[in-house]
Design a protein around this motif. Structure first.
Motif, PDB file in Angstrom:
ATOM      1  N   ALA A   7      -2.480   0.177  -4.344  1.00 44.73           N
ATOM      2  CA  ALA A   7      -1.830  -0.818  -3.758  1.00 44.73           C
ATOM      3  C   ALA A   7      -1.558  -1.664  -4.948  1.00 44.73           C
ATOM      4  O   ALA A   7      -1.549  -1.410  -6.167  1.00 44.73           O
ATOM      5  CB  ALA A   7      -3.347  -1.815  -3.217  1.00 44.73           C
ATOM      6  N   SER A  37      -9.046  -4.286  -0.109  1.00 45.02           N
ATOM      7  CA  SER A  37      -9.282  -3.460  -1.262  1.00 45.02           C
ATOM      8  C   SER A  37     -10.124  -2.609  -1.002  1.00 45.02           C
ATOM      9  O   SER A  37     -10.251  -1.447  -1.948  1.00 45.02           O
ATOM     10  CB  SER A  37      -9.669  -4.267  -2.619  1.00 45.02           C
ATOM     11  OG  SER A  37      -8.518  -5.241  -2.642  1.00 45.02           O
ATOM     12  N   PHE A  40       0.963  -1.232   0.034  1.00 45.31           N
ATOM     13  CA  PHE A  40       0.020   0.074   0.146  1.00 45.31           C
ATOM     14  C   PHE A  40       0.869   1.247   0.018  1.00 45.31           C
ATOM     15  O   PHE A  40       1.634   1.395   0.721  1.00 45.31           O
ATOM     16  CB  PHE A  40      -0.765   0.091   1.312  1.00 45.31           C
ATOM     17  CG  PHE A  40      -1.803  -1.204   1.257  1.00 45.31           C
ATOM     18  CD1 PHE A  40      -3.103  -1.098   0.635  1.00 45.31           C
ATOM     19  CD2 PHE A  40      -1.310  -2.287   1.749  1.00 45.31           C
ATOM     20  CE1 PHE A  40      -4.049  -2.228   0.752  1.00 45.31           C
ATOM     21  CE2 PHE A  40      -2.213  -3.401   1.600  1.00 45.31           C
ATOM     22  CZ  PHE A  40      -3.372  -3.482   1.436  1.00 45.31           C
TER      23      PHE A  40
END
Length: 650
Positions: free
Chosen positions: A311, A382, A297
């Motif tokens: 990411a 996510s 990240f």
């Protein structure tokens, strides 16, 4: 700007290099700058030279982001030259004019202009106006539907003579939709890796470069990123400029270790996705998602837009190669409730507590430095839900909370951040219902601003391992920056941090020397306490200094003091940095000397100070001294330490 689609490089170049088409919606290449000269374009002045450049010009940083082999680059003979480059006339018969641009960001003086009826109707500049920056070209486009049917020409201008007084332009295309661009990952990573390898070959054995601290193969490094232990190895990522020994072109370097001491350099992991509008990949963290997959990240930085949190995912089981997450951006500066943070929001950090997964990010508003908190909405990591502000500070007290780390430790929660000054800690409690942090103690994690941008990993045995960047080295050596030694971080009974170098470093110990019992030093006396070496570990106990000064010196081969560690009253001074010990009793010191890097842990790890010292090469001789009065050296041990890098070994 909408992000362009990707296709293969051969398809793009074939589309760009064909003759003007007869089908209305096909692109028309106004210029690709692949020839030996500018063809029908006309130039004035000296800035643009006799023809397109083939990348960087003498004295210029590495230029990237252009297509093919050539581009317009007005850095001929440096930033002091000026001039213009003008196209022949053409008819605007498409909706867009698309191009790649970089260099100086000065409106009207480093720019590309569209001229219709003798007037400038569109203009664009590069992104750079301040020292630093990068020579990266990025896509831009003008909507010219209101000018359809007009006769126009393009003028590229360099009338700026100071820093960033040049402009870079490539592939100017008339089109109805932005051209499809290649997935440039492999090309950009190969170019970056090659630049680092070539720089490493030029370095040779620099006798001032740290020998047992982590460092990249060559060039610039700063913040440690994504520090984690997974599948038997510690993975360390770091901010890295493959193209120079100063800040710029931020990538993520990558290394791994089984013992926190010896490190294996791996291929560069993350790169700025130029075709996606990225200029830098800034700092961040790593975490394992619910499927057991390691994710990175980071903060995506691009000109003309606020920062975004992105990411990346591994493409192989060994985690040597990475691809950007298809769902990027995962976070922007605008929250679903309408809250909008400043454009510089950055440096995501993930922690877990009570079976829940959270992310914190450094951010600000008009009046406050803030640390927003998000919770993972599912096991994929996510999707993140904004939960509010974990902690805030008036901007009068803190401008921005860079590199926030927030994690449980010793029954409390610890917040670290790097607010453009020495790294600060706050220890307190987290309310898991309101997700607000209440500090109880605070201070500096390291007394020196030369330790910066912390990160955290958890060892298999549960130890909290602290990483930090050592900064303050001179430019021009082909390398710049290293990491501080990994530190075991714990909390004392006063709820303040205690730090100690990781115990694994004992594996580096070689020849040992020690004093036989306490030594009484008379005023003005100085005694050697260890072997001459450029790599040392010292364990010393200083008595109360009395009315004078008691301390350690590192002497160069000419007998001159390179650095001093001095106890005077209730304070300790480490190479010019004052450490407020707060009492006048005996204190223990653990000292690591690695050529130009000095790290000191004082008073049972209550204090640490990291300093870059002016070591010229050769050996250092450690000694103890008393000045202005007599004092006692209660104990002293010294070890010569092994180098971990082949070029630094004897």
């Amino acid at each position: 700007m909408p992000r362009p689609h990707r296709t293969a490089p051969a398809v793009l170049l074939a589309a760009l290099l064909i003759a003007p088409p007869t089908i209305a919606d096909e692109p028309v290449v106004l210029a690709d700058f692949e020839g030996p000269d500018y063809g029908p374009w006309t130039s004035s002045g000296a800035a643009f030279g006799p023809g397109p450049a083939r990348g960087a010009l003498p004295g210029q940083m590495s230029v990237s982001g252009f297509l093919g082999e050539g581009l317009v680059n007005s850095f001929h003979r440096g930033d002091g030259t000026t001039g213009t480059l003008s196209s022949p006339e053409f008819t605007i018969d498409r909706d867009l004019i698309w191009f790649l641009i970089g260099g100086g960001g000065f409106e009207g003086t480093t720019c590309i202009e569209l001229i219709v009826d003798g007037r400038v109707v569109r203009s664009a500049t590069g992104p750079n106006t301040e020292p630093g920056g990068s020579e990266l070209l990025l896509p831009r486009q003008w909507d010219v539907r209101d000018l359809l049917g007009k006769v126009a020409r393009i003028r590229i201008v360099d009338e700026e003579t100071g820093g960033w007084g040049h402009i870079n332009v490539d592939h100017i295309v008339l089109c109805d939709e932005p051209p499809e661009l290649p997935d440039e990952r492999d090309e950009l990573l190969a170019r970056a890796q090659k630049a680092v390898a070539e720089a490493a070959d030029r370095l040779g054995a620099d006798p001032t470069r740290p020998a047992f601290h982590f460092r990249p193969p060559a060039q610039w490094m700063n913040d440690p990123n994504g520090t984690i232990h997974v599948d038997g190895s510690y993975h360390l990522f770091y901010q890295h400029n493959p193209y120079g020994d100063r800040w710029g072109h931020m990538h993520w370097g990558h290394s791994r270790s089984t013992d926190l001491v010896h490190w294996e350099h791996l291929p560069i992991a993350l790169w700025p996705s130029q075709r996606e509008g990225e200029e830098h990949v800034f700092s961040g963290c790593s975490a394992v998602n619910g499927d057991g997959e390691l994710m990175l990240f980071y903060t995506s930085v691009g000109p003309g837009r606020p920062n975004e949190q992105w990411a990346a995912l591994p493409t192989d089981a060994s985690r040597l190669h990475w691809e950007k997450h298809p769902g990027n951006p995962l976070l922007t500066t605008r929250m679903p409730d309408g809250t909008t943070f400043g454009n510089g929001m950055r440096d995501p950090f993930i922690f877990r507590s009570s079976g829940r997964t959270f992310m914190v990010v450094g951010a600000d508003s008009e009046t406050e430095a803030v640390i927003p908190i998000f919770e993972a909405a599912d096991r994929s990591l996510s999707n993140w839900e904004y939960k509010g502000i974990l902690w805030r500070s008036p901007k009068s007290e803190m401008e921005f909370p860079e590199c926030p780390n927030f994690f449980p430790l010793g029954g409390k929660f610890v917040l670290l951040n790097s607010p453009y000054r020495p790294v600060e800690y706050r220890v307190g409690t987290l309310d898991l219902d309101t997700l607000t942090f209440s500090p109880e103690t605070e201070g500096r994690i390291d007394q020196s601003g030369q330790f910066y941008a912390s990160n955290i990993a958890t060892a298999p045995d549960g130890r909290c391992i602290l990483f930090g960047w050592v900064r303050g080295f001179p430019e021009g050596r082909g390398w710049n920056g290293c990491l501080a030694l990994p530190r075991e971080l714990s909390l004392g009974p006063d709820n303040r941090p205690r730090q100690a170098p990781v115990r694994e470093l004992e594996a580096l110990r070689g020849r040992r020397s020690a004093l036989d019992g306490p030594i009484h030093l008379s005023a003005g006396e100085e005694r050697p306490i260890g072997p001459p070496s450029d790599r040392l570990e010292l364990r010393v106990r200083l008595g109360a200094p009395g009315p004078g000064r008691l301390g350690l010196r590192l002497l160069g081969e000419d007998g001159q003091a390179i650095a001093e560690i001095v106890r005077e009253g209730r304070s300790l001074t480490v190479a010019g940095e004052t450490v407020p010990i707060g009492h006048d009793g005996p204190i223990d010191l653990t000292v690591f000397v690695d050529r130009t890097v000095l790290e000191v842990f004082a008073d049972g790890g209550r204090f640490a100070a990291t300093r870059v010292i002016p070591f010229p090469g050769g050996t250092l001789r450690p000694s103890a001294f008393a000045e202005g009065g007599e004092a006692d050296l209660l104990a002293a041990e010294a070890w010569e330490l092994a180098a971990i890098w082949p070029d630094a070994a004897e």
